[in-house]
Design a protein around this motif. Sequence first.
Motif, PDB file in Angstrom:
ATOM      1  N   SER A 189       2.661  -0.998 -16.187  1.00  0.00           N
ATOM      2  CA  SER A 189       3.899  -0.213 -16.154  1.00  0.00           C
ATOM      3  C   SER A 189       4.615  -0.365 -14.816  1.00  0.00           C
ATOM      4  O   SER A 189       5.813  -0.071 -14.715  1.00  0.00           O
ATOM      5  CB  SER A 189       3.596   1.260 -16.409  1.00  0.00           C
ATOM      6  N   GLU A 190       3.878  -0.808 -13.797  1.00  0.00           N
ATOM      7  CA  GLU A 190       4.500  -1.018 -12.488  1.00  0.00           C
ATOM      8  C   GLU A 190       5.603  -2.085 -12.571  1.00  0.00           C
ATOM      9  O   GLU A 190       6.472  -2.155 -11.713  1.00  0.00           O
ATOM     10  CB  GLU A 190       3.404  -1.414 -11.490  1.00  0.00           C
ATOM     11  N   MET A 191       5.593  -2.892 -13.620  1.00  0.00           N
ATOM     12  CA  MET A 191       6.660  -3.891 -13.822  1.00  0.00           C
ATOM     13  C   MET A 191       8.010  -3.206 -14.039  1.00  0.00           C
ATOM     14  O   MET A 191       9.057  -3.772 -13.744  1.00  0.00           O
ATOM     15  CB  MET A 191       6.345  -4.772 -15.045  1.00  0.00           C
TER      16      MET A 191
ATOM     17  N   GLU B 292       9.174   2.839  -3.260  1.00  0.00           N
ATOM     18  CA  GLU B 292       8.376   3.721  -4.116  1.00  0.00           C
ATOM     19  C   GLU B 292       8.848   3.592  -5.565  1.00  0.00           C
ATOM     20  O   GLU B 292      10.028   3.300  -5.826  1.00  0.00           O
ATOM     21  CB  GLU B 292       8.507   5.182  -3.642  1.00  0.00           C
ATOM     22  N   VAL B 293       7.903   3.748  -6.479  1.00  0.00           N
ATOM     23  CA  VAL B 293       8.234   3.879  -7.904  1.00  0.00           C
ATOM     24  C   VAL B 293       8.156   5.372  -8.206  1.00  0.00           C
ATOM     25  O   VAL B 293       7.097   5.974  -8.125  1.00  0.00           O
ATOM     26  CB  VAL B 293       7.239   3.057  -8.763  1.00  0.00           C
ATOM     27  N   ASP B 294       9.311   5.969  -8.485  1.00  0.00           N
ATOM     28  CA  ASP B 294       9.379   7.440  -8.564  1.00  0.00           C
ATOM     29  C   ASP B 294       8.794   7.990  -9.850  1.00  0.00           C
ATOM     30  O   ASP B 294       8.157   9.032  -9.848  1.00  0.00           O
ATOM     31  CB  ASP B 294      10.845   7.902  -8.466  1.00  0.00           C
TER      32      ASP B 294
ATOM     33  N   HIS C  13      -4.070  -2.945  -6.195  1.00  0.00           N
ATOM     34  CA  HIS C  13      -3.502  -1.818  -5.436  1.00  0.00           C
ATOM     35  C   HIS C  13      -2.064  -2.121  -5.012  1.00  0.00           C
ATOM     36  O   HIS C  13      -1.812  -3.066  -4.265  1.00  0.00           O
ATOM     37  CB  HIS C  13      -4.364  -1.500  -4.217  1.00  0.00           C
ATOM     38  N   VAL C  14      -1.159  -1.270  -5.484  1.00  0.00           N
ATOM     39  CA  VAL C  14       0.275  -1.475  -5.200  1.00  0.00           C
ATOM     40  C   VAL C  14       0.543  -1.386  -3.699  1.00  0.00           C
ATOM     41  O   VAL C  14       1.228  -2.237  -3.114  1.00  0.00           O
ATOM     42  CB  VAL C  14       1.116  -0.436  -5.973  1.00  0.00           C
ATOM     43  N   GLY C  15      -0.002  -0.350  -3.058  1.00  0.00           N
ATOM     44  CA  GLY C  15       0.239  -0.167  -1.624  1.00  0.00           C
ATOM     45  C   GLY C  15      -0.279  -1.344  -0.814  1.00  0.00           C
ATOM     46  O   GLY C  15       0.420  -1.863   0.078  1.00  0.00           O
TER      47      GLY C  15
ATOM     48  N   LEU D  55      -2.088  13.253   1.892  1.00  0.00           N
ATOM     49  CA  LEU D  55      -1.502  12.426   0.840  1.00  0.00           C
ATOM     50  C   LEU D  55      -0.112  11.961   1.247  1.00  0.00           C
ATOM     51  O   LEU D  55       0.471  12.469   2.214  1.00  0.00           O
ATOM     52  CB  LEU D  55      -1.410  13.235  -0.459  1.00  0.00           C
ATOM     53  N   GLY D  56       0.424  10.999   0.472  1.00  0.00           N
ATOM     54  CA  GLY D  56       1.784  10.505   0.694  1.00  0.00           C
ATOM     55  C   GLY D  56       2.777  11.272  -0.164  1.00  0.00           C
ATOM     56  O   GLY D  56       2.888  12.502  -0.072  1.00  0.00           O
ATOM     57  N   ASN D  57       3.451  10.547  -1.033  1.00  0.00           N
ATOM     58  CA  ASN D  57       4.537  11.123  -1.835  1.00  0.00           C
ATOM     59  C   ASN D  57       4.007  12.041  -2.946  1.00  0.00           C
ATOM     60  O   ASN D  57       3.485  11.572  -3.946  1.00  0.00           O
ATOM     61  CB  ASN D  57       5.347   9.957  -2.431  1.00  0.00           C
ATOM     62  N   LEU D  58       4.176  13.337  -2.747  1.00  0.00           N
ATOM     63  CA  LEU D  58       3.674  14.307  -3.733  1.00  0.00           C
ATOM     64  C   LEU D  58       4.583  14.393  -4.958  1.00  0.00           C
ATOM     65  O   LEU D  58       4.208  14.957  -5.983  1.00  0.00           O
ATOM     66  CB  LEU D  58       3.581  15.700  -3.093  1.00  0.00           C
ATOM     67  N   ASN D  59       5.802  13.857  -4.822  1.00  0.00           N
ATOM     68  CA  ASN D  59       6.784  13.982  -5.915  1.00  0.00           C
ATOM     69  C   ASN D  59       6.686  12.867  -6.949  1.00  0.00           C
ATOM     70  O   ASN D  59       7.373  12.918  -7.970  1.00  0.00           O
ATOM     71  CB  ASN D  59       8.213  13.970  -5.346  1.00  0.00           C
ATOM     72  N   ALA D  60       5.888  11.830  -6.655  1.00  0.00           N
ATOM     73  CA  ALA D  60       5.798  10.707  -7.611  1.00  0.00           C
ATOM     74  C   ALA D  60       5.336  11.237  -8.962  1.00  0.00           C
ATOM     75  O   ALA D  60       4.428  12.073  -9.030  1.00  0.00           O
ATOM     76  CB  ALA D  60       4.823   9.662  -7.080  1.00  0.00           C
ATOM     77  N   VAL D  61       5.969  10.726 -10.012  1.00  0.00           N
ATOM     78  CA  VAL D  61       5.654  11.166 -11.371  1.00  0.00           C
ATOM     79  C   VAL D  61       4.974  10.009 -12.100  1.00  0.00           C
ATOM     80  O   VAL D  61       5.489   8.889 -12.119  1.00  0.00           O
ATOM     81  CB  VAL D  61       6.949  11.567 -12.121  1.00  0.00           C
TER      82      VAL D  61
HETATM   83  N1  GDD Z   1      -2.848   5.471  -3.441  1.00  0.00           N
HETATM   84  C1  GDD Z   1      -2.206   6.569  -3.014  1.00  0.00           C
HETATM   85  N2  GDD Z   1      -2.693   7.256  -1.950  1.00  0.00           N
HETATM   86  N3  GDD Z   1      -1.084   6.937  -3.672  1.00  0.00           N
HETATM   87  C2  GDD Z   1      -0.464   8.062  -3.260  1.00  0.00           C
HETATM   88  C3  GDD Z   1      -0.930   8.832  -2.190  1.00  0.00           C
HETATM   89  C4  GDD Z   1      -2.097   8.414  -1.487  1.00  0.00           C
HETATM   90  O1  GDD Z   1      -2.554   9.020  -0.535  1.00  0.00           O
HETATM   91  N4  GDD Z   1      -0.108   9.890  -2.045  1.00  0.00           N
HETATM   92  C5  GDD Z   1       0.835   9.798  -2.974  1.00  0.00           C
HETATM   93  N5  GDD Z   1       0.639   8.684  -3.718  1.00  0.00           N
HETATM   94  C6  GDD Z   1       1.508   8.209  -4.803  1.00  0.00           C
HETATM   95  C7  GDD Z   1       1.886   6.736  -4.720  1.00  0.00           C
HETATM   96  O2  GDD Z   1       2.942   6.560  -3.776  1.00  0.00           O
HETATM   97  C8  GDD Z   1       2.310   6.484  -6.169  1.00  0.00           C
HETATM   98  O3  GDD Z   1       3.635   6.887  -6.367  1.00  0.00           O
HETATM   99  C9  GDD Z   1       1.380   7.403  -6.979  1.00  0.00           C
HETATM  100  O4  GDD Z   1       0.811   8.330  -6.027  1.00  0.00           O
HETATM  101  C10 GDD Z   1       0.259   6.673  -7.681  1.00  0.00           C
HETATM  102  O5  GDD Z   1      -0.368   5.826  -6.760  1.00  0.00           O
HETATM  103  P1  GDD Z   1      -1.716   5.024  -7.132  1.00  0.00           P
HETATM  104  O6  GDD Z   1      -2.733   5.961  -7.638  1.00  0.00           O
HETATM  105  O7  GDD Z   1      -2.048   4.175  -5.965  1.00  0.00           O
HETATM  106  O8  GDD Z   1      -1.266   4.148  -8.393  1.00  0.00           O
HETATM  107  P2  GDD Z   1       0.032   3.256  -8.661  1.00  0.00           P
HETATM  108  O9  GDD Z   1       0.870   3.989  -9.667  1.00  0.00           O
HETATM  109  O10 GDD Z   1       0.676   2.812  -7.430  1.00  0.00           O
HETATM  110  O11 GDD Z   1      -0.614   1.963  -9.344  1.00  0.00           O
HETATM  111  C11 GDD Z   1      -1.622   2.094 -10.354  1.00  0.00           C
HETATM  112  O12 GDD Z   1      -1.007   2.142 -11.607  1.00  0.00           O
HETATM  113  C12 GDD Z   1      -0.338   0.930 -12.009  1.00  0.00           C
HETATM  114  C13 GDD Z   1       0.278   1.191 -13.392  1.00  0.00           C
HETATM  115  O13 GDD Z   1       1.483   1.873 -13.254  1.00  0.00           O
HETATM  116  C14 GDD Z   1      -2.578   0.913 -10.205  1.00  0.00           C
HETATM  117  O14 GDD Z   1      -3.684   1.138 -11.045  1.00  0.00           O
HETATM  118  C15 GDD Z   1      -1.938  -0.400 -10.631  1.00  0.00           C
HETATM  119  O15 GDD Z   1      -2.933  -1.425 -10.676  1.00  0.00           O
HETATM  120  C16 GDD Z   1      -1.354  -0.185 -12.048  1.00  0.00           C
HETATM  121  O16 GDD Z   1      -0.760  -1.372 -12.515  1.00  0.00           O
END
Ligand code: GDD
Length: 359
Positions: free
Chosen positions: A131-133, A303-305, A90-92, A215-221
């Motif tokens: 891909s988080e790298m 954040e990773v956008d 979990h990144v967070g 939820l947090g960042n709704l704009n994340a792609v």
């Molecule tokens: N978890 C979470 N909870 N994420 C949220 C929320 C929330 O309430 N609201 C918005 N987000 C955003 C996060 O800030 C992020 O930008 C995006 O939604 C995806 O979050 P996650 O589902 O937690 O996944 P992740 O992208 O951070 O990481 C996952 O993918 C990686 C590959 O890119 C994980 O599976 C990692 O283990 C994996 O390597």
Amino acid sequence: MSFKKAIISGITGQDGSYLAELLLSKGYEVYGLQRRASLPNTERIDHLYSNVEHPNFFMMYADLTDADNLNRIIQKVQPNEIYNLGAQSHVGVSFDVPEYTMNVNAMGALHFLEAIRNQNFPVRFYQASSSEMFGKVLATPQNETTPFNPQSPYGLSKVCAFYLTKMYRTGFGVFASNGILFNHESPRRGLNFVTRKITLGLARLKLGLQPLLRLGNLNAVRDWGFSKDYVEAIWRIVQYEKSDDFVVATGETHTVREFVEAVGRFHGFDIVWQGAGLDEKGINRKTNQTIVEVDPIFFRPNEVDLLQGDAHKAKKLLGWQPKTTFSELASIMAESDLALAEQEFKLGKPVVSQRRFAV
Ligand code: GDD
Ligand code: NAP
């Protein structure tokens, strides 16, 4: 009869469980590594855990921070393949537990690689890179040549494991490959990743079990695929004629907001968005009910956008491509969580606990 033996770390997780099913269906002998927990952590693999159904499935206790035990297990099993899927994933959460994340994700990979280097039988090693790298991306879409720019302890730990894997390949001749997988989801996704949080949240909301989804960042792609498709790519990476690094992705991107809309459509919600930033709300137009709100508690320090993968190399060399579309994925997960919420409705209590953790 001769069959391959595979060790899977992270077998109790989303990908580990699908990979175990795939390898067992191919006739492998599978050795899953499970860490000790005070409550059962095998829900995703309990259906495989019967020796009657799968006499070639075995579980062993191991923690990725414990090098001696990993070494002992490798010597005992003498596997043909090792899939290192175990991680604090979990990144967070990694911002809260950076040292632990490094110990498990980076040192865990090193423990395996050192153990393999010291064996005198051939072993193929797979590292679950991410891909988080790419972090704050330096080019779009991202492929095997895109420079890394990690933004979290998790991303950094995965970069370290990636280069260790590469170094043992080039320096010590170990068959060690990296799969750089973009986000992939399923009904078995952990409850505090955004897709699963949305599918379970909206299912509970539909049945009146939850008033609101925060939820947090709704704009994340993100470039979201289906875990079952991706474990097929993992297996192909390990079967390839030489060890290498491969991006695995759909190439298609969507915002978190769009994932909410797709799941909303499954439930018959017509979601419109009003306001901006912290005041943005998702409203069901049919009932005028606010169903989504933004809560800064879910924002991350960095954040990773945007992540968008270019999987041409995997397609060309491995013949792999994703089968499941974005809307199919949203529906598969929404349907599964609706069934779970219906069970909760009947029981009058939650089947799974999704507490309001800050992630
Ligand atoms: N978890 C979470 N909870 N994420 C949220 C929320 C929330 O309430 N609201 C918005 N987000 C955003 C996060 O800030 C992020 O930008 C995006 O939604 C995806 O979050 P996650 O589902 O937690 O996944 P992740 O992208 O951070 O990481 C996952 O993918 C990686 C590959 O890119 C994980 O599976 C990692 O283990 C994996 O390597
Ligand atoms: P997951 O569901 O979170 O599973 C992680 C697994 O690692 C679980 O089995 C967990 O055990 C185990 N684990 C955690 N800490 C451990 C430790 N100290 N020792 C031994 N095992 C430990 O993750 P996933 O989604 O299946 O992902 C699999 C791998 O791919 C991870 O390495 C992840 O970082 C990587 N990855 C995932 C994605 C994605 O989008 N899913 C994308 C790119 C890369 P418990 O069940 O006991 O917690």
